[in-house]
Design a protein around this motif. Sequence first.
Motif, mmCIF file in Angstrom:
data_model
loop_
_atom_site.group_PDB
_atom_site.id
_atom_site.type_symbol
_atom_site.label_atom_id
_atom_site.label_comp_id
_atom_site.label_asym_id
_atom_site.label_seq_id
_atom_site.Cartn_x
_atom_site.Cartn_y
_atom_site.Cartn_z
ATOM 1 N N ARG A 53 8.317 17.592 2.517
ATOM 2 C CA ARG A 53 7.746 16.265 2.268
ATOM 3 C C ARG A 53 8.688 15.386 1.440
ATOM 4 O O ARG A 53 8.491 14.188 1.307
ATOM 5 C CB ARG A 53 6.455 16.420 1.450
ATOM 6 N N GLU A 99 9.207 6.544 0.093
ATOM 7 C CA GLU A 99 8.070 5.798 -0.446
ATOM 8 C C GLU A 99 8.436 5.219 -1.816
ATOM 9 O O GLU A 99 8.156 4.056 -2.108
ATOM 10 C CB GLU A 99 6.863 6.743 -0.550
ATOM 11 N N ASP A 113 1.131 5.680 -0.095
ATOM 12 C CA ASP A 113 0.432 6.883 0.335
ATOM 13 C C ASP A 113 0.473 7.939 -0.765
ATOM 14 O O ASP A 113 1.420 8.707 -0.866
ATOM 15 C CB ASP A 113 1.096 7.395 1.622
ATOM 16 N N HIS A 114 -0.580 7.959 -1.593
ATOM 17 C CA HIS A 114 -0.600 8.894 -2.718
ATOM 18 C C HIS A 114 -0.706 10.356 -2.279
ATOM 19 O O HIS A 114 -0.280 11.249 -2.985
ATOM 20 C CB HIS A 114 -1.763 8.574 -3.656
ATOM 21 N N GLU A 115 -1.312 10.564 -1.135
ATOM 22 C CA GLU A 115 -1.531 11.950 -0.699
ATOM 23 C C GLU A 115 -0.210 12.693 -0.461
ATOM 24 O O GLU A 115 -0.158 13.915 -0.540
ATOM 25 C CB GLU A 115 -2.424 12.006 0.537
ATOM 26 N N LEU A 116 0.844 11.916 -0.185
ATOM 27 C CA LEU A 116 2.177 12.519 -0.065
ATOM 28 C C LEU A 116 2.540 13.337 -1.300
ATOM 29 O O LEU A 116 3.281 14.306 -1.235
ATOM 30 C CB LEU A 116 3.225 11.409 0.048
ATOM 31 N N THR A 120 -5.402 7.597 -9.483
ATOM 32 C CA THR A 120 -6.137 6.944 -8.401
ATOM 33 C C THR A 120 -7.633 6.893 -8.701
ATOM 34 O O THR A 120 -8.385 6.311 -7.946
ATOM 35 C CB THR A 120 -5.916 7.669 -7.058
ATOM 36 N N SER A 135 0.862 -1.174 0.000
ATOM 37 C CA SER A 135 0.000 0.000 0.000
ATOM 38 C C SER A 135 0.901 1.228 0.000
ATOM 39 O O SER A 135 1.950 1.241 0.632
ATOM 40 C CB SER A 135 -0.918 -0.012 1.217
#
Lengths: 217, 493
Positions: B57, B64, A28-31, A173, A26
């Motif tokens: 960020r 990620e 975290d696209h919001e990043l 998304t 999984s």
Amino acid sequence: MVEGTSREHFLARLGPATSPAAEDLSVDHELLRLVGPEEDLLARFMQEAAGLGMQPRLVQAESLELEMSRLLSELAPVSACLSLADGQLRSLVLRAMHSAGCEARDTTMSRGIAAQYDVDIGITDVCHGVAETGSLILNSAAGRSRGAHLVPPIHLAILYREQILPDLVDFFTATGESELATAQVFVTGPSKTADIEGVLVTGVHGPRAVHILVVDN
Amino acid sequence: MSDDQQRHLLDPKLPYLMGARIDKAMADDAMRTAVTSTTAAKDVLRKEVFANSFAERYPAIKREAARIKAHCLDNLRHYIDKFAGAVEGLGGKVHFASDSQEANRICVAIAKAEGARLCVKSKSMVTEEAFLVRDLEDAGVETVETDLGEFIVQLDRDAPSHIVTPMIHKDRRAAGRAMQRELQVEYSEDPSKLTAIARSYLRDKFRHADLGISGANFLIAESGSLVLCTNEGNAGLSVTSPRVHVVFAGIEKVIPRLSDLPFFLKLLARSGTGQDLTVYTNIISGPRRSSDPDGPEELHFILLDNGRSKVLASDQSELLACIRCGACLNACPVFRAVGGGHAYGAVYSGPIGAALTPLLRGLENYPDLPQASSLCGACHEACPVDIDLPKHFVSLRRAQIEQQIVGWRERLAYRLWAKSMRSALLFRMGSRMGRIALGLLSSRQSGKAGDRRWLMRLPWPMKAWSMDRDLPMPARRSFRQLWKSECGVGKNG
Ligand code: SF4
């Protein structure tokens, strides 16, 4: 035909087989988000697109035909190829071209891509705009051409305001996207290079100018 | 064009030692200046765009992206299998090549089966790695590089010197001369004019080509898609006009899902060229369908191992996470000092090349590359997928010592040094004697920083070692001596 290494052999070198359960990942696209839905998407899109060297122009839906024929008169192309899936929009564009004295070459089905090399402008619809980057997203599906936005020296795109997504992430998304088109392209500016001493030159292989009529309903 | 010079530059006789090409670069101020100014400007721009977009960020995004890549590499067999299945489901064909010769044979066979005579090719490092153009030309298929920089490099029978900006070592005059000589056009130094000449020459090629070859920036396992990121539009034309499209890709290019792609798209362009996104991002899923008005009828993928599975199995597999953005090259002081990529004697240059080439092609074949870093950490800082490159140089250096690739004298010197560090008396004696001895060997160099004595050449047994290294003389008085006299610290100090 020369056969390469067999798939089994090739894969065996990459380690033991893992189960599809290995796919658990999984992210975290919001990043990644730089533009949210609360922003003024139209303003942001216009600003980004212009900043990239594209030429966006806001038009009201009822004056689209008039604005288009005005723009075509300015650009004065002799011939055009079209990549428009919607029949109504297509007729509108043909009328605008007619009044601007521009000949439509139907390169989409019958004559293939070679004919696109001889026309002055490619006129296309788009699937989405992206406010974050000022990009246009084009699909080849449903009878749309892969070459129309790229081969002619000028690209004219028609984008509807409600097609503008906030962020690139939103495109990826979005659930329920229909079948993937054979070719999708994000166009983020006119074709450019800085290969010779870092000097920016536009219009290398793709179009040197990208005009966008942004239609506000 | 059978390209002997290119063979020589990026595929040299092995083992390859950097010395001669570094000397050549040292004598070529213009080239070093060009490389330095371009890379330095890109490096500054990269930092600016990240600061202006993701700001604080950014480290989390890097992690990620690194996590997604690590996941792919851990399950590479699964994802390659899945990718191949998806491509076949769309009507494309996947070929597996253990090494570059096999990959080229497959590609030549496809070209022959299709009766291809003219091939347009977009920029791809993996085709450089395989020297594909050479083999296609030998098979009678005219093959044209269509990226402007690659095109000029090809006209000059030269080799690319940077993985993103291939003609970083050439200026506008070189471009003008190449076009004048090879295309019989009027000489020009104007980048717009030169670009226009290339455009019209290449448009004709695009139009008539029957084979298009591209690399891959990413391959999507779930959908069997190919992703290409370019600015000029040449990749789009290369893979839209011709009837057959062949994709060359290293196996490490695969990522799981389309939804993972924005991580890499947002990082790649910012890191490589300081753009938010490249001008064209193409996502191609299968050959032309019956409802498509244009596009290639055939789509082949040639997936290349060529040493990658060995790297994957090693404890340096992290290096396969590289997305070839070029940021570490732009950040590297060594890359600038050696005048760009040619000094690395391989297709991949800069920090990533210095770490990866010895693993792909043998540490014994590239003994200098692990040393081509000052371990300053700029490459790690620049890397958008968080590859700890300095760590890999240290690993390779350790392996060299273990495999005794480093000469016995250097090993002996290090061992003596290590021993002396452990004993205060030996260290003191050694450094005092060393200072006296080196004083006799040094010479006063003008032009080097300060008016200091420099060690240019040492006698045997250190001669070879010192050939490529200039060292400042140690200070006349040691730190210990200074400490004692200036600060009046007692004997035990
Ligand atoms: S190692 Fe990192 S910085 Fe260097 S090219 Fe690869 S992804 Fe870019």
